[in-house]
Design an enzyme around this catalytic site. Structure first.
Site, PDB file in Angstrom:
ATOM      1  N   THR A  11       0.841  -1.211   0.000  1.00 34.85           N
ATOM      2  CA  THR A  11       0.000   0.000   0.000  1.00 34.85           C
ATOM      3  C   THR A  11       0.871   1.255   0.000  1.00 34.85           C
ATOM      4  O   THR A  11       0.695   2.150  -0.839  1.00 34.85           O
ATOM      5  CB  THR A  11      -0.902  -0.002   1.253  1.00 34.85           C
ATOM      6  OG1 THR A  11      -1.682  -1.195   1.242  1.00 34.85           O
ATOM      7  CG2 THR A  11      -1.821   1.201   1.270  1.00 34.85           C
ATOM      8  N   VAL A  12       1.804   1.329   0.943  1.00 35.36           N
ATOM      9  CA  VAL A  12       2.604   2.556   1.066  1.00 35.36           C
ATOM     10  C   VAL A  12       3.630   2.649  -0.066  1.00 35.36           C
ATOM     11  O   VAL A  12       3.832   3.727  -0.647  1.00 35.36           O
ATOM     12  CB  VAL A  12       3.301   2.623   2.446  1.00 35.36           C
ATOM     13  CG1 VAL A  12       4.125   3.914   2.556  1.00 35.36           C
ATOM     14  CG2 VAL A  12       2.284   2.570   3.577  1.00 35.36           C
ATOM     15  N   ARG A  43       8.812  -8.737  -4.040  1.00 33.76           N
ATOM     16  CA  ARG A  43       8.933 -10.186  -3.834  1.00 33.76           C
ATOM     17  C   ARG A  43       8.243 -10.978  -4.932  1.00 33.76           C
ATOM     18  O   ARG A  43       8.273 -12.192  -4.948  1.00 33.76           O
ATOM     19  CB  ARG A  43       8.356 -10.574  -2.469  1.00 33.76           C
ATOM     20  CG  ARG A  43       9.300 -10.217  -1.326  1.00 33.76           C
ATOM     21  CD  ARG A  43       8.834 -10.798  -0.033  1.00 33.76           C
ATOM     22  NE  ARG A  43       7.475 -10.400   0.259  1.00 33.76           N
ATOM     23  CZ  ARG A  43       6.884 -10.548   1.438  1.00 33.76           C
ATOM     24  NH1 ARG A  43       7.534 -11.115   2.424  1.00 33.76           N
ATOM     25  NH2 ARG A  43       5.647 -10.157   1.637  1.00 33.76           N
ATOM     26  N   ARG A  44       7.521 -10.268  -5.825  1.00 33.63           N
ATOM     27  CA  ARG A  44       6.862 -10.963  -6.940  1.00 33.63           C
ATOM     28  C   ARG A  44       6.812 -10.032  -8.154  1.00 33.63           C
ATOM     29  O   ARG A  44       7.189  -8.860  -8.058  1.00 33.63           O
ATOM     30  CB  ARG A  44       5.458 -11.415  -6.553  1.00 33.63           C
ATOM     31  CG  ARG A  44       4.502 -10.282  -6.254  1.00 33.63           C
ATOM     32  CD  ARG A  44       3.120 -10.861  -5.958  1.00 33.63           C
ATOM     33  NE  ARG A  44       2.163  -9.850  -5.567  1.00 33.63           N
ATOM     34  CZ  ARG A  44       1.415  -9.141  -6.403  1.00 33.63           C
ATOM     35  NH1 ARG A  44       1.546  -9.299  -7.721  1.00 33.63           N
ATOM     36  NH2 ARG A  44       0.554  -8.247  -5.969  1.00 33.63           N
ATOM     37  N   VAL A 127       4.505   7.629  12.575  1.00 34.14           N
ATOM     38  CA  VAL A 127       3.483   8.011  13.565  1.00 34.14           C
ATOM     39  C   VAL A 127       2.552   9.044  12.937  1.00 34.14           C
ATOM     40  O   VAL A 127       3.024  10.055  12.406  1.00 34.14           O
ATOM     41  CB  VAL A 127       4.121   8.625  14.841  1.00 34.14           C
ATOM     42  CG1 VAL A 127       3.045   8.883  15.894  1.00 34.14           C
ATOM     43  CG2 VAL A 127       5.211   7.737  15.404  1.00 34.14           C
ATOM     44  N   GLY A 129       0.661   8.784  10.270  1.00 37.14           N
ATOM     45  CA  GLY A 129       0.484   8.727   8.810  1.00 37.14           C
ATOM     46  C   GLY A 129       0.925  10.023   8.149  1.00 37.14           C
ATOM     47  O   GLY A 129       2.097  10.389   8.183  1.00 37.14           O
ATOM     48  N   ILE A 131       0.185  13.109   8.972  1.00 40.91           N
ATOM     49  CA  ILE A 131       0.283  14.322   9.811  1.00 40.91           C
ATOM     50  C   ILE A 131       1.746  14.689   9.998  1.00 40.91           C
ATOM     51  O   ILE A 131       2.542  13.853  10.429  1.00 40.91           O
ATOM     52  CB  ILE A 131      -0.297  14.099  11.227  1.00 40.91           C
ATOM     53  CG1 ILE A 131      -1.691  13.497  11.173  1.00 40.91           C
ATOM     54  CG2 ILE A 131      -0.287  15.399  12.026  1.00 40.91           C
ATOM     55  CD1 ILE A 131      -2.233  13.125  12.550  1.00 40.91           C
ATOM     56  N   ASP A 196      -0.199  -1.514  17.435  1.00 40.34           N
ATOM     57  CA  ASP A 196       0.291  -0.477  16.521  1.00 40.34           C
ATOM     58  C   ASP A 196       0.335   0.881  17.239  1.00 40.34           C
ATOM     59  O   ASP A 196       1.339   1.608  17.151  1.00 40.34           O
ATOM     60  CB  ASP A 196      -0.629  -0.424  15.294  1.00 40.34           C
ATOM     61  CG  ASP A 196      -0.241   0.660  14.315  1.00 40.34           C
ATOM     62  OD1 ASP A 196       0.731   0.454  13.568  1.00 40.34           O
ATOM     63  OD2 ASP A 196      -0.881   1.729  14.307  1.00 40.34           O
ATOM     64  N   LYS A 200       3.644   3.426  18.244  1.00 43.47           N
ATOM     65  CA  LYS A 200       3.685   4.864  17.962  1.00 43.47           C
ATOM     66  C   LYS A 200       3.834   5.658  19.257  1.00 43.47           C
ATOM     67  O   LYS A 200       4.547   6.671  19.296  1.00 43.47           O
ATOM     68  CB  LYS A 200       2.422   5.261  17.196  1.00 43.47           C
ATOM     69  CG  LYS A 200       2.350   4.619  15.811  1.00 43.47           C
ATOM     70  CD  LYS A 200       0.970   4.719  15.210  1.00 43.47           C
ATOM     71  CE  LYS A 200       0.909   4.139  13.802  1.00 43.47           C
ATOM     72  NZ  LYS A 200      -0.465   3.979  13.300  1.00 43.47           N
TER      73      LYS A 200
HETATM   74  N1  HSE Z   1      -2.590   0.259  10.498  1.00 41.78           N
HETATM   75  C1  HSE Z   1      -2.171   1.584  10.777  1.00 41.78           C
HETATM   76  C2  HSE Z   1      -3.372   2.411  11.209  1.00 41.78           C
HETATM   77  C3  HSE Z   1      -1.530   2.159   9.555  1.00 41.78           C
HETATM   78  O1  HSE Z   1      -4.491   1.942  11.021  1.00 41.78           O
HETATM   79  O2  HSE Z   1      -3.207   3.496  11.749  1.00 41.78           O
HETATM   80  C4  HSE Z   1      -0.840   3.469   9.777  1.00 41.78           C
HETATM   81  O3  HSE Z   1       0.186   3.370  10.702  1.00 41.78           O
END
Ligand code: HSE
Length: 398
Positions: A11-12, A43-44, A127, A129, A131, A196, A200
């Protein structure tokens, strides 16, 4: 011409390639020179990708190319991501990362290695995303002693709580949608169990207090215990439920923990909904600053990583390395931190007031009640819960 490489094409990684291409000239101006995508480590095969001629499977290709000045690690985890970050730094390349697990666990070590080798190690996207959060914390607020950082640090759980609260969605449906939107971790347990947000919180605590905390020691509760009844009762009491990561300076160490909280409806964090994150920073000179924005997703996270790439290029020769501190931070037991508490219980009003003087319970459709206690630590709270048939208890913010 400087080259950069992207490690990981999830995704990122995909979002980063797009943002770097979309804003090529603006980023070149920020970097002080033009930058070319050299490689994407995959990887693919991706035969239909516009970047198919950049894809490589062997990190050694990137490591041995002297034109690659910056490596963006967006693989995730602490396996290959750690090994490649180390090898990139040892090869004299700056590393930027959105990988909060790696930064929380090995960040201080990688920062020290980067310092030794004269390259940057940046992790703005780890941390909050999209921001801009860590630069303001470390640089714009450099004139402050940071006393507390707290906030909504996980987009997936905030998305789920908002969908359950405002649309009556089930936990499972809301999680599925968050996964489809690319917010959730590969294993969403890390989101919903608060892991997660814990990583952070550790990074914010390390940058604020310099303790390089052991993430495994940070008390962490996620949102799996939050029920529709909690959301209903919280509303009736004038609050909303949010998962908060909190870290506070104390005389002899710091507190850091992740727990669901009840937030007063007129508090700024109460209106932060969906994938949005928000972080409050309390500084000795500035007072309280709140930064808010999209906390997950391909392009928001890529926005932070892309700016890190540009900064790493701009600072070649005078590296940027945020200080995560040395591993000597004393983590104080969160149980000892006094709060008012929300309690969900099955009891009569007089039983609630008997166990918790002043408690004024409200009753929900299930017949359970909710009330707010006076300030006490967790041990004192737990000693009284049996008297009211307490089913859940969460801290109240402020
Ligand atoms: N899975 C994390 C979230 C992604 O939902 O905040 C961003 O760090």
């Amino acid at each position: 011409m400087i080259k950069y490489a992207i490690l990981g094409f999830g995704t990122v990684g995909g979002g980063l390639a797009e943002v770097m291409a979309d804003q090529k000239e603006k980023l070149a101006a920020a970097a002080g020179q033009s930058m070319e995508l050299g490689y994407i480590l995959v990887r693919r095969d991706y035969p239909d990708s516009p970047w198919r001629d950049k894809l490589v499977r062997d990190f050694a290709v990137i490591e041995s190319d002297p034109d690659v000045a910056v490596v963006a690690e967006v693989i995730g985890g602490v396996g290959a991501a750690y090994e490649y970050s180390r090898r990139a730094i040892l090869a004299g390349k700056s590393v930027v990362s959105s990988n909060k697990e790696l930064v929380a666990v090995h960040g201080a070590e990688l920062a020290a290695l980067a310092k030794e080798h004269g390259v940057s190690y940046l992790f703005e996207g780890s941390v909050g995303g999209g921001i801009p959060l860590l630069r303001p914390l470390c640089r714009c607020l450099a004139a402050n002693r940071i006393d507390e950082v707290y906030g909504i640090l996980n987009g997936t759980t905030n998305y789920i709580l908002t969908a359950m609260d405002t649309q009556g969605q089930t936990f499972a449906d809301a999680l599925k949608k968050a996964q489809e939107l690319g917010y959730a971790e590969a294993d969403p347990t890390a989101d919903v169990e608060g892991i997660d947000a814990c990583r952070k919180t550790a990074i914010l605590a390390d940058l604020s207090f310099g303790g390089n905390l052991d993430v495994t020691a940070i008390p962490t509760r996620g949102i799996t215990s939050v029920t529709p009844a909690d959301l209903e009762l919280a509303h009736a009491l004038g609050y909303t439920v949010k998962l908060l990561g909190r870290a506070a300076r104390a005389e002899d160490g710091c507190f850091a923990f992740v727990e669901p909280h009840l937030i007063p409806q007129d508090h700024i964090l109460a209106s932060v909904n969906g994938v949005m994150n928000a972080c409050a920073i309390r500084g000795s000179a500035v007072g309280e600053v709140v930064l808010c924005g999209p906390g997950a997703g391909a392009h928001p996270t890529a926005s932070a990583v892309a700016a890190d790439i540009a900064d790493a290029v701009r600072h070649m020769g005078s590296p940027m390395i945020p200080d995560l501190g040395a591993p000597n931070g004393k983590l104080l037991p969160a149980e000892a931190l006094c709060s008012r508490w929300y309690v969900r219980a099955q009891c009569a009003p007089e039983d609630a007031a008997g166990a918790f003087p002043g408690a004024a319970p409200v009753y929900g459709v299930s017949g359970e009640c909710g009330f707010i206690t006076g300030p006490m630590d967790r041990r004192a709270l737990e000693a009284r819960l049996a008297a009211v048939d307490g089913r859940a208890a969460y801290r109240v913010l402020a």
